[in-house]
Motif scaffolding. Structure first.
Motif, PDB file in Angstrom:
ATOM      1  N   SER A 259      22.068  15.960  51.324  1.00  0.00           N
ATOM      2  CA  SER A 259      22.016  14.650  50.673  1.00  0.00           C
ATOM      3  C   SER A 259      23.394  14.345  50.127  1.00  0.00           C
ATOM      4  N   ARG A 260      23.629  13.081  49.868  1.00  0.00           N
ATOM      5  CA  ARG A 260      24.951  12.630  49.440  1.00  0.00           C
ATOM      6  C   ARG A 260      24.820  11.723  48.216  1.00  0.00           C
ATOM      7  N   GLU A 261      25.943  11.520  47.561  1.00  0.00           N
ATOM      8  CA  GLU A 261      25.962  10.687  46.358  1.00  0.00           C
ATOM      9  C   GLU A 261      25.286   9.341  46.633  1.00  0.00           C
ATOM     10  N   GLY A 262      24.406   8.956  45.711  1.00  0.00           N
ATOM     11  CA  GLY A 262      23.707   7.684  45.817  1.00  0.00           C
ATOM     12  C   GLY A 262      22.357   7.767  46.494  1.00  0.00           C
ATOM     13  N   ASP A 263      22.086   8.852  47.233  1.00  0.00           N
ATOM     14  CA  ASP A 263      20.782   8.979  47.877  1.00  0.00           C
ATOM     15  C   ASP A 263      19.677   9.019  46.827  1.00  0.00           C
ATOM     16  N   ALA A 264      18.604   8.299  47.083  1.00  0.00           N
ATOM     17  CA  ALA A 264      17.401   8.361  46.246  1.00  0.00           C
ATOM     18  C   ALA A 264      16.463   9.389  46.865  1.00  0.00           C
ATOM     19  N   LEU A 265      15.994  10.318  46.043  1.00  0.00           N
ATOM     20  CA  LEU A 265      15.166  11.411  46.531  1.00  0.00           C
ATOM     21  C   LEU A 265      13.836  11.455  45.787  1.00  0.00           C
ATOM     22  N   ALA A 266      12.821  11.915  46.483  1.00  0.00           N
ATOM     23  CA  ALA A 266      11.518  12.191  45.879  1.00  0.00           C
ATOM     24  C   ALA A 266      11.293  13.695  45.975  1.00  0.00           C
ATOM     25  N   ILE A 267      10.977  14.312  44.849  1.00  0.00           N
ATOM     26  CA  ILE A 267      10.753  15.752  44.798  1.00  0.00           C
ATOM     27  C   ILE A 267       9.278  15.966  44.477  1.00  0.00           C
ATOM     28  N   GLY A 268       8.571  16.596  45.390  1.00  0.00           N
ATOM     29  CA  GLY A 268       7.149  16.851  45.204  1.00  0.00           C
ATOM     30  C   GLY A 268       6.892  18.319  44.956  1.00  0.00           C
ATOM     31  N   THR A 269       5.858  18.598  44.163  1.00  0.00           N
ATOM     32  CA  THR A 269       5.453  19.978  43.928  1.00  0.00           C
ATOM     33  C   THR A 269       3.936  20.083  43.902  1.00  0.00           C
ATOM     34  N   TRP A 270       3.480  21.265  44.255  1.00  0.00           N
ATOM     35  CA  TRP A 270       2.065  21.608  44.240  1.00  0.00           C
ATOM     36  C   TRP A 270       1.924  23.058  43.798  1.00  0.00           C
ATOM     37  N   ILE A 271       0.854  23.347  43.085  1.00  0.00           N
ATOM     38  CA  ILE A 271       0.475  24.745  42.850  1.00  0.00           C
ATOM     39  C   ILE A 271      -0.441  25.105  44.005  1.00  0.00           C
ATOM     40  N   VAL A 272      -0.016  26.070  44.818  1.00  0.00           N
ATOM     41  CA  VAL A 272      -0.742  26.356  46.052  1.00  0.00           C
ATOM     42  C   VAL A 272      -1.537  27.649  46.008  1.00  0.00           C
ATOM     43  N   ALA A 273      -1.257  28.498  45.030  1.00  0.00           N
ATOM     44  CA  ALA A 273      -1.993  29.757  44.943  1.00  0.00           C
ATOM     45  C   ALA A 273      -1.869  30.304  43.538  1.00  0.00           C
ATOM     46  N   TRP A 274      -2.903  31.035  43.135  1.00  0.00           N
ATOM     47  CA  TRP A 274      -2.828  31.785  41.886  1.00  0.00           C
ATOM     48  C   TRP A 274      -3.957  32.782  41.862  1.00  0.00           C
ATOM     49  N   ASP A 275      -3.792  33.790  41.051  1.00  0.00           N
ATOM     50  CA  ASP A 275      -4.829  34.809  40.966  1.00  0.00           C
ATOM     51  C   ASP A 275      -5.706  34.640  39.725  1.00  0.00           C
ATOM     52  N   GLY A 276      -5.385  33.662  38.865  1.00  0.00           N
ATOM     53  CA  GLY A 276      -6.167  33.418  37.666  1.00  0.00           C
ATOM     54  C   GLY A 276      -5.968  34.450  36.573  1.00  0.00           C
ATOM     55  N   ARG A 277      -5.063  35.384  36.807  1.00  0.00           N
ATOM     56  CA  ARG A 277      -4.813  36.457  35.836  1.00  0.00           C
ATOM     57  C   ARG A 277      -3.355  36.530  35.404  1.00  0.00           C
ATOM     58  N   LEU A 278      -2.447  36.540  36.414  1.00  0.00           N
ATOM     59  CA  LEU A 278      -1.047  36.814  36.096  1.00  0.00           C
ATOM     60  C   LEU A 278      -0.053  35.925  36.840  1.00  0.00           C
TER      61      LEU A 278
END
Length: 149
Positions: free
Chosen positions: A76-95
């Protein structure tokens, strides 16, 4: 703005514009800046789930990065508009839990980065691994994607 083809449904999204200070000697966004953006969207998501820094401090717990993997696909370069997405995809419910990240240039919908970060719950005062407190289970649990269906 083109429709963004997200890797997973319903991402938590943060939009940023590439600043001059993000550019390195190669005239594109420095790789470390992408990691910072991933951290920012993760915190934004946690805060939206009711788990901000004050909550972490009150509980003496935090989700600490234990491993990060980033695939840098395009610049990407100066001035580019970006969208940053995130998801929680896994967990063990403990740690532990895992987040996925995707950074997309809004103008053309091109994915610039994909990332996977693994977190472990630690006690802030000691730095030692500790079980997820109930507040983390209640906050993060409903946000974990069901990738099996």
């Amino acid at each position: 703005m083109p429709d963004i083809e997200w890797d997973f449904p319903e991402p938590h999204v943060l939009e940023v514009a590439v600043q001059a200070s993000d550019i390195d000697g190669l005239q594109h966004t420095n790789n470390a800046v992408y990691v910072q953006w991933c951290e920012q969207v993760a915190w934004s998501h946690s805060t939206a789930l009711g788990l901000d820094l004050a909550c972490y401090q009150r509980l003496d717990r935090a989700m600490a990065v234990i491993r990060g993997e980033y695939d840098y696909l395009q610049a990407s370069r100066e001035g580019d508009a970006l969208a940053i997405g995130t998801w929680i995809v896994a967990w063990d419910g403990r740690l532990s839990m895992q987040r996925r990240f995707q950074i997309v240039r809004i103008a053309d919908g091109v994915t610039l980065l994909r990332g996977l970060v693994r977190f472990a719950c630690i006690e802030l005062s000691s730095g030692r691994p500790r079980r997820l407190p109930q507040e983390f289970i209640d906050g993060y649990g409903p946000a974990v994607l069901d990738l099996e269906s």
